[in-house]
Design an enzyme around this catalytic site. Structure first.
Site, PDB file in Angstrom:
ATOM      1  N   LYS A 123       0.832  -1.212   0.000  1.00  0.00           N
ATOM      2  CA  LYS A 123       0.000   0.000   0.000  1.00  0.00           C
ATOM      3  C   LYS A 123       0.863   1.258   0.000  1.00  0.00           C
ATOM      4  CE  LYS A 123      -2.147  -0.944   3.904  1.00  0.00           C
ATOM      5  NZ  LYS A 123      -1.509  -2.229   4.268  1.00  0.00           N
ATOM      6  N   ARG A 174      -9.109   1.008   9.175  1.00  0.00           N
ATOM      7  CA  ARG A 174      -8.716  -0.375   9.402  1.00  0.00           C
ATOM      8  C   ARG A 174      -9.789  -1.137  10.159  1.00  0.00           C
ATOM      9  NH1 ARG A 174      -2.818   0.508   9.195  1.00  0.00           N
ATOM     10  NH2 ARG A 174      -1.695  -1.461   9.281  1.00  0.00           N
ATOM     11  N   ARG A 199      11.705  -5.908   4.263  1.00  0.00           N
ATOM     12  CA  ARG A 199      11.116  -4.580   4.202  1.00  0.00           C
ATOM     13  C   ARG A 199      11.890  -3.584   5.065  1.00  0.00           C
ATOM     14  NH1 ARG A 199       5.001  -2.707   4.809  1.00  0.00           N
ATOM     15  NH2 ARG A 199       5.139  -3.046   7.041  1.00  0.00           N
ATOM     16  N   ARG A 242      11.470  -2.012  10.598  1.00  0.00           N
ATOM     17  CA  ARG A 242      10.494  -1.655  11.624  1.00  0.00           C
ATOM     18  C   ARG A 242      10.475  -2.715  12.709  1.00  0.00           C
ATOM     19  NH1 ARG A 242       5.060  -0.255   8.420  1.00  0.00           N
ATOM     20  NH2 ARG A 242       4.236  -1.358  10.224  1.00  0.00           N
ATOM     21  N   ARG A 267      -0.122  -9.269  13.148  1.00  0.00           N
ATOM     22  CA  ARG A 267      -0.711  -8.204  12.328  1.00  0.00           C
ATOM     23  C   ARG A 267      -1.592  -8.774  11.222  1.00  0.00           C
ATOM     24  NH1 ARG A 267       4.369  -5.294  10.549  1.00  0.00           N
ATOM     25  NH2 ARG A 267       2.992  -3.870   9.461  1.00  0.00           N
TER      26      ARG A 267
END
Ligand code: AMP
Length: 210
Positions: free
Chosen positions: A13, A88, A123, A156, A167
Site C-alpha cells: 500500500k 482499518r 522490508r 520496523r 498483524r
C-alpha cells in the site's frame, strides 16, 4: 479524488501510494507513518499507541480517528488524498462518513498471506520521511540511506516474524470486513499485488482511472 488503499500489512500500500500520489499530485496519508512519528516524538497520541503497535494490535479507534481528522483538514488534502492504512475497522470507516468525507474509490491490493510473510523480512522504512523500501525488490541507491531525504533506513520493530503473524491475524479479523463494506457501496476495486512493483503500479493506476 479521495481514495483508500486497502490490503494486508506488507501488500504494498505504502509503495503504491508513493507512486500514485506523485502521478496525481495529491498527498499519501499513512496513519502508520504518523503514529511512528508520534511515538518517536513522545506525544500523547504516541504514548497511547506504542504498546498496541509493538504487539501488532490496532491502536484504539478514537486515537487514530483524531489524528486522521486533523490531517485531512490540512490544505494539501483539499484536492484529494490517498489514505494508506486507514480505515482499518468498520467503526473507522463509519467515522469517515460522519466527518462528511467522500470516498471515490477503494483500491484493494491483494497478496496472499504466504507471500506477505516472505516479503516482510526484507522490508525497510526511512526514519525521516517514512518512505518504504525492500532490500530485494526496492533497494535504496546507497545502502541504509533514504533516496528521498537522506535519513537512515531501518527495519520496523513490528516487522519481526512473530509480530507480522499477529498483524496478519488482526487484518483478517478487523480490516478485511471493510472489503464487504465498500463493495456494497460499489467503491471497491481489487488489483493483484503479486507481480512486482511496476506491474502493480500499472494495475493500480488503471483501476483508479478506469
Ligand atoms: P502500518 O504502517 O500501516 O502497517 O501501521 C503500523 C501500526 O500502526 C499498525 O500495526 C497499528 O498498530 C497502527 N495503525 C496504523 N494505522 C492504524 C489504524 N488506522 N487503526 C489502528 N491502528 C493503526
Amino acid at each position: 479524488m479521495n481514495m483508500i488503499f486497502l490490503g494486508a500489512p506488507g501488500a504494498g500500500k505504502g509503495t503504491q501510494a508513493e507512486v500514485v500520489c506523485k502521478e496525481l499530485n495529491i498527498p499519501a496519508i499513512s496513519t502508520g507513518n504518523m503514529l511512528r512519528e508520534a511515538v518517536k516524538n513522545g506525544t500523547a497520541a504516541g504514548l497511547a499507541a506504542k504498546e498496541y503497535m509493538d504487539r501488532g494490535d490496532l491502536v484504539p479507534d478514537e486515537v487514530v480517528i483524531g489524528i486522521l481528522k486533523d490531517r485531512i483538514a490540512m490544505d494539501d488534502a483539499k484536492n484529494g488524498f490517498i489514505l494508506d492504512g486507514f480505515p482499518r475497522t468498520v467503526p473507522q470507516a463509519e467515522a469517515l462518513e460522519k466527518m462528511g468525507v467522500r470516498i471515490d474509490k477503494v483500491i484493494e491490493i491483494d497478496v496472499p498471506d504466504e507471500a506477505i510473510t516472505k516479503r516482510m523480512s526484507g522490508r525497510r522504512v526511512c526514519e525521516g520521511c517514512g518512505n518504504s523500501y525492500h532490500i530485494e525488490f526496492k533497494p535504496t541507491k546507497v545502502e541504509g540511506v533514504c533516496d528521498a531525504c537522506g535519513a537512515k533506513v531501518v527495519q520496523r520493530a513490528d516487522d519481526k516474524p512473530e509480530t507480522v503473524l499477529a498483524r496478519l491475524a488482526t487484518y483478517h479479523e478487523k480490516t478485511a470486513p471493510l472489503k464487504d463494506f465498500y463493495q456494497s457501496k460499489g467503491k471497491l476495486v481489487t488489483v493483484s499485488g503479486q507481480n512486482g512493483i511496476e506491474e502493480t503500479s500499472r494495475l493500480t493506476l488503471a483501476a483508479i482511472k478506469g
